[in-house]
Design an enzyme around this catalytic site. Structure first.
Site, mmCIF file in Angstrom:
data_model
loop_
_atom_site.group_PDB
_atom_site.id
_atom_site.type_symbol
_atom_site.label_atom_id
_atom_site.label_comp_id
_atom_site.label_asym_id
_atom_site.label_seq_id
_atom_site.Cartn_x
_atom_site.Cartn_y
_atom_site.Cartn_z
ATOM 1 C CE1 TYR A 109 -4.064 -1.851 0.290
ATOM 2 C CE2 TYR A 109 -3.090 -2.918 2.212
ATOM 3 C CZ TYR A 109 -4.087 -2.850 1.248
ATOM 4 O OH TYR A 109 -5.109 -3.776 1.250
ATOM 5 C CG HIS A 111 -2.983 4.694 1.061
ATOM 6 N ND1 HIS A 111 -4.223 4.539 0.487
ATOM 7 C CD2 HIS A 111 -2.762 3.570 1.804
ATOM 8 C CE1 HIS A 111 -4.738 3.380 0.858
ATOM 9 N NE2 HIS A 111 -3.872 2.766 1.641
ATOM 10 C CG ASP A 285 -4.790 4.530 4.974
ATOM 11 O OD1 ASP A 285 -3.871 4.941 5.697
ATOM 12 O OD2 ASP A 285 -5.242 3.378 5.038
#
Length: 388
Positions: A109, A111, A285
């Site tokens: 991830y 973001h 996020d």
């Protein structure tokens, strides 16, 4: 202590060394690959080096990883220095970004839209950065974000119910009420995966639920799934304001893939909310959907603005690492194996949905929404791969 091998393995000529460092974000206990996933990678002929202690949060020790075929490294430096591909859960922290090198593949991830500092560091590293949250699926949706959205959606109601208790700054309201006393009004902004799973839990707890979304087909699907146990509202500024001001608990579950979350809850709305009301901003996020939100941690999950409690933990699923790790690996493992088996160029070239995950390529931003959010130059992923 250096890298240790549990035994002699026979690797295929195209074997890739996959690195799994221990997560270092505050109270982050998930791990990029479980021992079961390591075993699958080894069966494909690849090597996996796992940092010692990386699996402690899911009750998987070094011995279990070694039995699955992993090599164990003493520290993150050894993992980053040796691996061709890094598999993580959360975005690399500053000390991790400093260890990335040109051409190295990072799969995690990211973001990036609300995080110019991370974006700049990843661009400067020259690494190939593929983000879980922008990989798409043939039938639509975000399959690598979905497992954590399900977890976060369910956790959001638990967190909100806890924060509503008076000792934690809340109104002192029981979410489901009791006979003769009204339940709490829960307003869920977004009827997607987060909103749906939040609704599951809130329904079970007996709350008065109002779900707000601007997609009429999504509202129709929500109505068919939950029926009269929830109320659906078409999203307009007036509707959001009305229901937020009336809410005891607001769940922010809106998402624009790769882009910063829209600020649906203004500072003026927060000032007008009930003292002791709670906002759980699951969209944090991506910058959060409330103007007064800022990211918090599991150590200090809440803060108060204008007497409204804000819960804005940026890695909510990290609080339940066993559930989260196994759910995430179920979704990410096939892509990890594809990238390792084919190499990132071939894998991204063949699969446009996986290619949508390419956010940074050797000094260039290759996700249009990230580039737009940060005002960066944009190089389409297809053009990047032609240069590779």
């Amino acid at each position: 202590m250096g890298i240790t091998q549990p035994g002699v393995l026979c690797y295929a000529p195209a074997a890739v060394l996959i690195g799994v460092p221990k997560e270092v974000k505050n109270h982050e206990y998930r791990v990029g690959l479980s021992p079961f996933s390591v075993r699958e990678a080894a069966a494909h002929g690849h090597r996996v080096v796992v940092q010692s202690g990386a699996g402690e949060g899911i009750d998987a020790g070094d011995e279990e990883y070694a039995e699955a075929g992993a090599e164990i490294a003493a520290d993150a430096g050894e993992v980053f220095a040796s691996a061709e591909m890094i598999v993580k859960v959360k975005e690399p922290q500053a000390e991790e970004r400093a260890m990335l090198r040109a051409g190295q593949v990072l799969f995690t991830y990211l973001h990036l839209a609300p995080d110019p500092e991370q974006t700049r560091d990843l661009v400067d590293s020259g690494a190939v950065c593929i983000a879980y949250e922008t990989v798409t699926a043939p039938g639509g949706g975000l399959p690598l974000l979905a497992p954590m959205s399900k977890v976060a959606g369910r956790m959001s109601i638990q967190a909100g119910a806890y924060a509503l208790e008076h000792p934690h700054g809340g109104l002192g309201v029981l979410l489901g009420g009791v006979p003769g006393v009204d339940p709490a009004k829960v307003v869920i902004l977004g009827a997607g995966i987060v909103g749906t799973h939040a609704t599951h839990v809130a329904t079970g707890m007996g709350a008065d639920i109002w779900v707000v979304d601007r997609n009429v087909d999504t509202l129709e699907a929500h109505w068919k799934q939950f029926g009269r146990s929830t109320n659906t509202v078409y999203s307009t500024r007036a509707a959001v304001e009305q229901h937020v001001l009336e809410a005891d608990l607001v769940i922010g579950g809106v998402l624009i893939p790769g882009a910063a979350a829209p600020k649906l809850i203004t500072a003026d709305m927060v000032r007008g909310m009930k003292p002791g009301a709670v906002i759980v901003d699951v969209a944090i996020d991506q910058g959060g959907c409330c103007e007064t939100s800022h990211a918090t941690t599991h150590s200090e999950p809440t803060f108060v603005v204008d007497e409204v409690v804000h819960y804005c933990v940026a890695n909510m699923p990290g609080g339940v690492p066993r559930t989260s790790t196994f759910a995430l690996n179920n979704a990410t493992l096939p892509h990890v194996l594809t990238i390792a088996d084919l190499g990132y160029k071939e894998a991204l070239g063949r699969d446009r949905h996986l290619r949508n995950g390419l956010n940074i390529w050797q000094g260039h931003v290759t996700c249009e929404n990230v580039a737009g959010a940060l005002g960066c130059d944009y190089l389409p992923a297809e053009d990047a791969l032609r240069r590779a």
